[in-house]
Each structure stands twice: as structure tokens, then as C-alpha cells.
Motif scaffolding. Structure first.
Motif, short mmCIF file in Angstrom:
data_model
loop_
_atom_site.label_atom_id
_atom_site.label_comp_id
_atom_site.label_asym_id
_atom_site.label_seq_id
_atom_site.Cartn_x
_atom_site.Cartn_y
_atom_site.Cartn_z
N HIS A 168 -11.90 7.86 -21.25
CA HIS A 168 -12.39 9.25 -21.90
C HIS A 168 -14.02 9.20 -20.86
O HIS A 168 -14.41 8.78 -22.11
CB HIS A 168 -12.30 8.71 -23.52
N SER A 169 -13.82 8.74 -19.89
CA SER A 169 -15.56 9.68 -19.19
C SER A 169 -15.15 11.07 -18.46
O SER A 169 -13.92 10.81 -17.76
CB SER A 169 -16.10 8.58 -18.95
N ILE A 199 -10.82 16.37 -14.31
CA ILE A 199 -12.31 15.26 -14.67
C ILE A 199 -11.16 14.11 -15.34
O ILE A 199 -12.07 13.66 -15.18
CB ILE A 199 -12.91 16.21 -16.25
N GLU A 200 -10.27 14.51 -15.31
CA GLU A 200 -9.37 12.95 -15.71
C GLU A 200 -9.17 11.55 -14.57
O GLU A 200 -9.70 11.97 -13.51
CB GLU A 200 -8.41 13.77 -14.99
N PRO A 201 -9.57 11.15 -15.35
CA PRO A 201 -10.68 9.18 -14.40
C PRO A 201 -9.89 9.05 -13.20
O PRO A 201 -9.81 8.54 -12.22
CB PRO A 201 -10.83 8.56 -15.97
N GLU A 202 -8.07 8.94 -14.00
CA GLU A 202 -6.62 8.14 -13.05
C GLU A 202 -6.47 9.57 -11.77
O GLU A 202 -6.57 9.42 -10.58
CB GLU A 202 -5.97 8.66 -14.10
N TRP A 203 -7.28 11.10 -12.11
CA TRP A 203 -7.22 11.31 -10.73
C TRP A 203 -7.94 11.06 -9.80
O TRP A 203 -8.08 11.44 -8.40
CB TRP A 203 -7.24 13.52 -11.11
N LEU A 204 -9.12 10.80 -10.42
CA LEU A 204 -10.38 10.78 -9.88
C LEU A 204 -9.98 9.48 -9.11
O LEU A 204 -10.32 9.21 -7.71
CB LEU A 204 -11.66 10.25 -10.76
N VAL A 210 -13.68 6.96 -7.35
CA VAL A 210 -13.31 5.32 -8.53
C VAL A 210 -12.95 4.75 -8.43
O VAL A 210 -11.64 5.49 -7.33
CB VAL A 210 -13.62 6.15 -9.97
N GLU A 211 -12.81 3.43 -8.60
CA GLU A 211 -11.55 1.59 -7.84
C GLU A 211 -11.49 1.26 -9.61
O GLU A 211 -10.16 1.24 -8.91
CB GLU A 211 -13.08 1.34 -7.28
#
Length: 256
Positions: A168-169, A199-204, A210-211
Motif C-alpha cells: 500500500h504505497s 499506481i499498483e505496486p505489482e504493476w510497477l 521496483v524490484e
């Protein structure tokens, strides 16, 4: 369902429990020694930086801080650093390089402070200097996004060998409210903007931005699990020759 997920990410990124970065620093690095000032204009409460130990080695720690109460949040511009904050961060990072200390950044900022005084004091210039310097620092760099990570104000602390995010970031080129105001002249459409921006971290993570995406409960129990992961990553960094580390860092950012 997607709308609910986006709303949960936005709310979680801005949770009050994440605004006091000093508390997290104390959990991760109990012996943290803070440094102050940019040696030019002054100090900035929105940037907390200094040195500590982790797994028996010295490390440099730099964090953005929103504050735990209204007085502190006003002093930090709600976590939006001014030029002296970024100059302080750069000064500390260069000191870390001279001491051969890995650098860990903890990020929760909507972006650099956009006030007229900040712009007149060289906000854009120091952001560019930080980005350029981080790409060349001859020590390992780890950035962890705890809440918000907006625009160049976040990138100036996140040009790292590894970038991690909590589930959740947010890591965005501009805040969802800013995006909505630009696109539709309506800041109330922030959630629509967030969905469009992915904005979904998993998509990024899938895009290689991101790693790692970390579960929110990694901050539980005095963040002991996060501390363990950081220590393991520092050990991994030890296995990589400096020339290879720099080459990988440059390749990482050139692909964007």
C-alpha cells in the motif's frame, strides 16, 4: 473491484501510522546518529539523515519525514522537502561514499516543496544534482518506499540499485490529485487518475520500476522482518564488484 484496490492503495499510502519516519528509523536502526544542516542555508525537518549500524556494518540512512503531529507536519511542509533538505541529503550521501557505507533511503513524500521561495532557492537544480550524484555514488544504494513517493522529489532519493515498495504505497510522476487537475481540471477525480496512472505496486514491479513489493505487515513487531531483509540485501550487495554494481545501476535507469 479495481476501483476498491486503487482506493485501498491510496488510503494505505497516506496512513497516519506512516507519517512519523523517525519512529521507523528507531525501530530499524536503534543506534542512529542524526546529522543536521546543508552547510549553506540551514536545516530541513522534512529530511532526516545520518549514520547507524545494521548487521554489524555501518550504514547511511536518509528518510523523508511528514511528522507525528500538526506542529511537526507544518515544519516539514507535510513531508515535502525544501532545497536545503536535498542539499543535506546529498552532503550526507557523499560523506557515506567517502566512508564506504551503503546508503538506505526511506521514502514517504508527496514531492518536493513547490513554494516560490523553494524554487528561487534552486529546487529544480538540487533535485537534478541529487539524481545525477546517486547514479554515480560508489557505494550500494537501497530505496524503500513506505508511503507516497511523488515526482522528482522522490526520485532524487530513489536512484538506487534496488527499489522496494510496500503493497500500500505509491510511486508516481505526480500526485493523483495533481494529475487529475492537469488532465480534467478537477482534483476530485484523483482516484480516476490513480487508476489511469497504474499506481499498483505489482504493476510497477512487472515494468521493472521496483524490484520488490513488501507486505504491509513487514512493519509489525518493530519492523524486525524488514530489518532482516535489509541486512540480507546488504550481504547480497557485498557479492557484487563495484564496477558491476555501477554498470547495473546505469542499465537499470537507462531502460526507462
Amino acid at each position: 473491484m479495481e476501483s476498491k484496490k486503487i482506493a485501498a492503495i491510496m488510503a494505505g499510502a497516506r496512513e497516519d501510522s506512516k507519517t512519523d519516519m523517525r519512529a521507523l528509523i528507531n525501530q530499524l536502526f536503534p543506534d542512529f546518529f542524526e546529522m543536521h544542516g546543508d552547510r549553506a542555508a540551514g536545516d530541513d525537518a522534512a529530511i532526516v539523515g545520518g549514520f547507524a549500524s545494521c548487521g554489524g556494518r555501518s550504514v547511511c540512512v536518509i528518510a523523508t519525514n511528514k511528522g507525528k503531529d500538526m506542529t511537526e507536519r507544518l515544519a516539514t511542509n507535510f513531508g515535502s522537502p525544501e532545497p536545503q533538505g536535498y542539499r543535506k541529503a546529498l552532503r550526507i550521501m557523499k560523506t557515506a561514499e567517502s566512508l564506504n557505507c551503503p546508503i538506505i533511503t526511506l521514502i514517504n513524500t508527496p514531492g518536493a516543496y513547490p513554494g516560490a521561495d523553494a524554487e528561487a532557492s534552486g529546487q529544480g537544480q538540487i533535485l537534478a544534482e541529487n539524481i545525477s550524484a546517486m547514479l554515480q555514488l560508489k557505494v550500494p544504494l537501497l530505496a524503500i518506499i513506505i508511503g507516497e513517493a511523488g515526482s522528482g522529489g522522490a526520485l532524487a532519493l530513489a536512484c538506487s540499485d534496488q527499489v522496494w515498495m510496500l503493497e500500500h504505497s505509491m510511486y508516481t510522476v505526480v500526485s493523483p490529485e495533481g494529475f487529475a487537475s492537469i488532465m480534467w481540471k478537477d482534483g476530485q477525480r484523483a482516484q480516476d487518475a490513480a487508476q489511469l496512472m497504474h499506481i499498483e505496486p505489482e504493476w510497477l514491479k512487472k515494468q521493472g520500476v521496483v524490484e520488490r513489493v513488501l507486505p504491509e505487515n513487514i512493519l509489525a513487531d518493530n519492523a524486525s522482518a524488514l530489518k532482516q531483509l535489509i541486512n540480507e540485501q546488504l550481504i547480497d550487495f557485498d557479492q557484487v564488484e563495484l564496477e558491476q554494481l555501477l554498470a547495473q545501476r546505469h542499465a537499470r535507469f537507462r531502460k526507462f
